[in-house]
Motif scaffolding. Structure first.
Motif, PDB file in Angstrom:
ATOM      1  N   CYS A 242       0.832  -1.270   0.055  1.00 23.83           N
ATOM      2  CA  CYS A 242      -0.137  -0.006   0.098  1.00 23.83           C
ATOM      3  C   CYS A 242       1.012   1.454   0.137  1.00 23.83           C
ATOM      4  CB  CYS A 242      -0.774  -0.075   1.333  1.00 23.83           C
ATOM      5  SG  CYS A 242      -2.604  -1.149   1.151  1.00 23.83           S
ATOM      6  N   GLU A 243       1.991   1.195   0.840  1.00 26.69           N
ATOM      7  CA  GLU A 243       2.747   2.583   0.779  1.00 26.69           C
ATOM      8  C   GLU A 243       3.626   2.495  -0.666  1.00 26.69           C
ATOM      9  OE1 GLU A 243       5.663   1.368   3.792  1.00 26.69           O
ATOM     10  OE2 GLU A 243       4.363   1.982   5.457  1.00 26.69           O
ATOM     11  N   ARG A 244       3.630   1.423  -1.598  1.00 27.47           N
ATOM     12  CA  ARG A 244       4.467   1.492  -2.752  1.00 27.47           C
ATOM     13  C   ARG A 244       3.081   2.040  -3.669  1.00 27.47           C
ATOM     14  NH1 ARG A 244       8.609  -0.634  -4.980  1.00 27.47           N
ATOM     15  NH2 ARG A 244       9.348  -0.621  -2.967  1.00 27.47           N
ATOM     16  N   LEU A 245       1.867   1.701  -3.572  1.00 28.20           N
ATOM     17  CA  LEU A 245       0.749   2.257  -4.415  1.00 28.20           C
ATOM     18  C   LEU A 245       0.688   3.609  -4.194  1.00 28.20           C
ATOM     19  CD1 LEU A 245      -1.746  -0.573  -3.891  1.00 28.20           C
ATOM     20  CD2 LEU A 245      -0.837   0.279  -6.085  1.00 28.20           C
ATOM     21  N   TYR A 246       0.845   4.087  -2.690  1.00 31.04           N
ATOM     22  CA  TYR A 246       0.713   5.803  -2.366  1.00 31.04           C
ATOM     23  C   TYR A 246       2.017   6.367  -3.033  1.00 31.04           C
ATOM     24  CZ  TYR A 246       0.448   9.591   0.961  1.00 31.04           C
ATOM     25  OH  TYR A 246       0.337  10.720   1.296  1.00 31.04           O
ATOM     26  N   ALA A 247       3.151   6.020  -2.953  1.00 27.47           N
ATOM     27  CA  ALA A 247       4.048   6.781  -3.382  1.00 27.47           C
ATOM     28  C   ALA A 247       3.978   6.934  -5.075  1.00 27.47           C
ATOM     29  CB  ALA A 247       5.335   5.861  -3.300  1.00 27.47           C
ATOM     30  N   TYR A 248       3.323   5.939  -5.620  1.00 27.39           N
ATOM     31  CA  TYR A 248       3.441   6.110  -7.203  1.00 27.39           C
ATOM     32  C   TYR A 248       2.116   6.839  -7.731  1.00 27.39           C
ATOM     33  CZ  TYR A 248       7.419   2.859  -8.255  1.00 27.39           C
ATOM     34  OH  TYR A 248       8.514   2.293  -8.505  1.00 27.39           O
ATOM     35  N   ILE A 249       0.926   6.611  -6.831  1.00 28.52           N
ATOM     36  CA  ILE A 249      -0.214   7.109  -7.546  1.00 28.52           C
ATOM     37  C   ILE A 249      -0.835   8.323  -6.806  1.00 28.52           C
ATOM     38  CG2 ILE A 249      -2.624   6.533  -7.901  1.00 28.52           C
ATOM     39  CD1 ILE A 249      -1.713   3.784  -8.279  1.00 28.52           C
ATOM     40  N   GLY A 250      -0.774   8.131  -5.261  1.00 29.04           N
ATOM     41  CA  GLY A 250      -1.248   9.098  -4.397  1.00 29.04           C
ATOM     42  C   GLY A 250      -2.538   8.643  -3.837  1.00 29.04           C
ATOM     43  N   ALA A 251      -3.260   9.640  -3.134  1.00 28.71           N
ATOM     44  CA  ALA A 251      -4.402   9.098  -2.401  1.00 28.71           C
ATOM     45  C   ALA A 251      -5.273  10.183  -2.346  1.00 28.71           C
ATOM     46  CB  ALA A 251      -4.313   8.226  -1.134  1.00 28.71           C
ATOM     47  N   GLY A 252      -5.310  11.259  -3.214  1.00 27.76           N
ATOM     48  CA  GLY A 252      -5.879  12.506  -3.131  1.00 27.76           C
ATOM     49  C   GLY A 252      -7.268  12.590  -3.751  1.00 27.76           C
ATOM     50  N   MET A 253      -7.960  13.611  -3.579  1.00 28.95           N
ATOM     51  CA  MET A 253      -9.501  13.517  -4.160  1.00 28.95           C
ATOM     52  C   MET A 253      -9.532  13.457  -5.748  1.00 28.95           C
ATOM     53  SD  MET A 253     -11.108  17.417  -3.743  1.00 28.95           S
ATOM     54  CE  MET A 253     -10.789  17.185  -2.011  1.00 28.95           C
ATOM     55  N   LYS A 254      -8.526  13.745  -6.327  1.00 26.82           N
ATOM     56  CA  LYS A 254      -8.401  13.767  -7.833  1.00 26.82           C
ATOM     57  C   LYS A 254      -8.831  12.302  -8.302  1.00 26.82           C
ATOM     58  CE  LYS A 254      -7.469  18.049  -9.124  1.00 26.82           C
ATOM     59  NZ  LYS A 254      -8.163  18.741  -9.884  1.00 26.82           N
ATOM     60  N   SER A 255      -9.752  12.090  -9.194  1.00 25.56           N
ATOM     61  CA  SER A 255     -10.021  10.979  -9.628  1.00 25.56           C
ATOM     62  C   SER A 255      -8.931  10.063 -10.116  1.00 25.56           C
ATOM     63  CB  SER A 255     -11.156  10.811 -10.759  1.00 25.56           C
ATOM     64  OG  SER A 255     -10.604  11.670 -11.944  1.00 25.56           O
ATOM     65  N   TYR A 256      -7.909  10.645 -10.701  1.00 23.41           N
ATOM     66  CA  TYR A 256      -6.879  10.097 -11.299  1.00 23.41           C
ATOM     67  C   TYR A 256      -5.862   9.292  -9.938  1.00 23.41           C
ATOM     68  CZ  TYR A 256      -5.427  14.770 -11.667  1.00 23.41           C
ATOM     69  OH  TYR A 256      -5.074  16.164 -11.565  1.00 23.41           O
ATOM     70  N   GLU A 257      -6.049   9.869  -8.801  1.00 24.04           N
ATOM     71  CA  GLU A 257      -5.279   9.450  -7.475  1.00 24.04           C
ATOM     72  C   GLU A 257      -6.019   8.522  -6.992  1.00 24.04           C
ATOM     73  OE1 GLU A 257      -3.293  11.992  -5.050  1.00 24.04           O
ATOM     74  OE2 GLU A 257      -2.672  13.220  -6.495  1.00 24.04           O
ATOM     75  N   SER A 258      -7.291   8.971  -6.510  1.00 25.51           N
ATOM     76  CA  SER A 258      -8.168   8.241  -5.526  1.00 25.51           C
ATOM     77  C   SER A 258      -8.700   6.731  -6.178  1.00 25.51           C
ATOM     78  CB  SER A 258      -9.601   8.754  -5.355  1.00 25.51           C
ATOM     79  OG  SER A 258     -10.293   8.124  -4.803  1.00 25.51           O
ATOM     80  N   VAL A 259      -9.069   6.607  -7.576  1.00 20.02           N
ATOM     81  CA  VAL A 259      -9.858   5.605  -8.000  1.00 20.02           C
ATOM     82  C   VAL A 259      -8.359   4.321  -8.551  1.00 20.02           C
ATOM     83  CG1 VAL A 259     -10.980   4.509  -9.998  1.00 20.02           C
ATOM     84  CG2 VAL A 259     -11.660   6.567  -8.757  1.00 20.02           C
TER      85      VAL A 259
END
Length: 339
Positions: A242-259
């Motif tokens: 999950c930390e790796r996913l977060y590092a690469y993609i992010g977890a913000g409200m923009k759909s291209y991070e969150s989804v």
């Protein structure tokens, strides 16, 4: 005729786990992973928001936010109209905005806020919604996946209709289509997590041709990135994945991070609902919405019978919402429409 009990279990799981993920992520919203660890330790249950929680500080432990509320509005539209009726959806959203003074709240995202402002002023909401690129459309499409279970193409078309009024950008539409398609596949049952991800990719690729061309990363490309990250990290502890996913993609409200992040967490936990919700809410940032999306995906895959009974009791008792009946009604209306 009675519903297939396993089909109902998955539909119920999708709805109630949306609320569980929403409520469990709520105290961690817009916090960093280290801030969550400092304040809460590791979130594994419903918590009262800390004083550092500014967006949802007034919500009680186990309380839902706009994520679940909007999914309930989508459910009511499908049940009443027997299809996704865009005008009825707009009318219900307007009523919700007035009744609960949503424009005075801190919980709604920028795209939904613009949609509601346009509704209340009598403007053209589809035109105003062309630039909406946050995750509000994706967080509310679980009922569409249930309604269109087993028919990914129909789920994608209904998701387009549901996204355009408020999140009409390429990314906004694609993210809603990805989640709706994944849930339609998962609720039907008899599939693997990778097949659910393939349905999400189909939805994203279609949706990217249906939304307004606002600059953004590709939802489909980022879903593929999430799949690759998880496949490469399979032998590592879930938290590291999950930390790796977060590092690469992010977890913000923009759909291209969150989804893409949420789909990656679903894939990392192989659709296991309890593990998925805990994993994603501890990443933080838009934790309530990511919790709702992961909950909807994993709940649709694993079913309500896999969810901790105490979690279901808490979220249903606190909010007084008959999720199982709503799930049954969505399945009943869908059967009548097919006949």
């Amino acid at each position: 005729m009675e519903h297939d009990p396993m089909l109902l279990d998955r539909a119920y799981g999708c709805l109630v786990a949306t609320a569980i993920g929403d409520a469990m992520g709520m105290p961690a919203s817009f916090m960093s992973p280290s801030q969550i660890r400092r304040i809460y330790g590791r979130i594994t249950d419903f918590l009262t928001p800390d004083q550092e929680q500014t967006a949802h500080g007034a919500v009680e432990a186990g309380g839902i936010t706009d994520d679940t509320q909007e999914s309930l509005i989508v459910s009511s539209v499908l049940i009443e109209a027997g299809r996704f009726d865009q005008a009825l959806f707009a009318a219900k959203m307007k009523q919700w905005a007035v009744q609960y003074k949503m424009l005075d709240s801190t919980v709604i995202g920028p795209s939904t806020r613009k949609f509601l402002e346009t509704l209340l002023s009598g403007g053209d909401y589809v035109e105003a919604g062309k630039h909406g690129d946050t995750n509000g459309a994706a967080m509310r499409v679980g009922p569409i996946g249930i309604f269109d279970h087993g028919n990914v193409a129909h789920a994608i078309e209904d998701a387009v209709l549901s996204a355009l009024p408020s999140h009409g950008s390429r990314a906004g539409v694609a993210s809603a289509c990805a989640v709706a398609a994944a849930i339609a596949r998962a609720v039907e049952g008899g599939c693997t997590p990778r097949e659910v991800m393939d349905a999400a990719l189909q939805g994203a690729e279609t949706g990217e041709h249906r939304g307004f061309d606002k600059p953004s990363p590709s939802i489909a490309a980022r879903i593929r990135l999430a799949i690759d990250v998880v496949d490469q990290e399979r032998n590592k502890p879930l938290q590291e994945v999950c930390e790796r996913l977060y590092a690469y993609i992010g977890a913000g409200m923009k759909s291209y991070e969150s989804v893409p992040l949420s789909l990656g967490v679903f894939y990392a936990v192989s659709g296991q609902v309890n593990e998925g919700i805990i994993a994603v809410v501890n990443i933080g940032d838009d934790a309530d919405t990511n919790g709702a999306i992961v909950g909807s995906l994993c709940g649709a895959y694993s079913g309500a019978s896999a969810i901790h009974p105490a979690w279901i009791a808490k979220v249903e008792g606190t909010n007084g919402i008959p999720f199982k009946q709503i799930a049954a009604d969505l399945l009943r209306v869908r059967r009548a429409e097919r006949i």
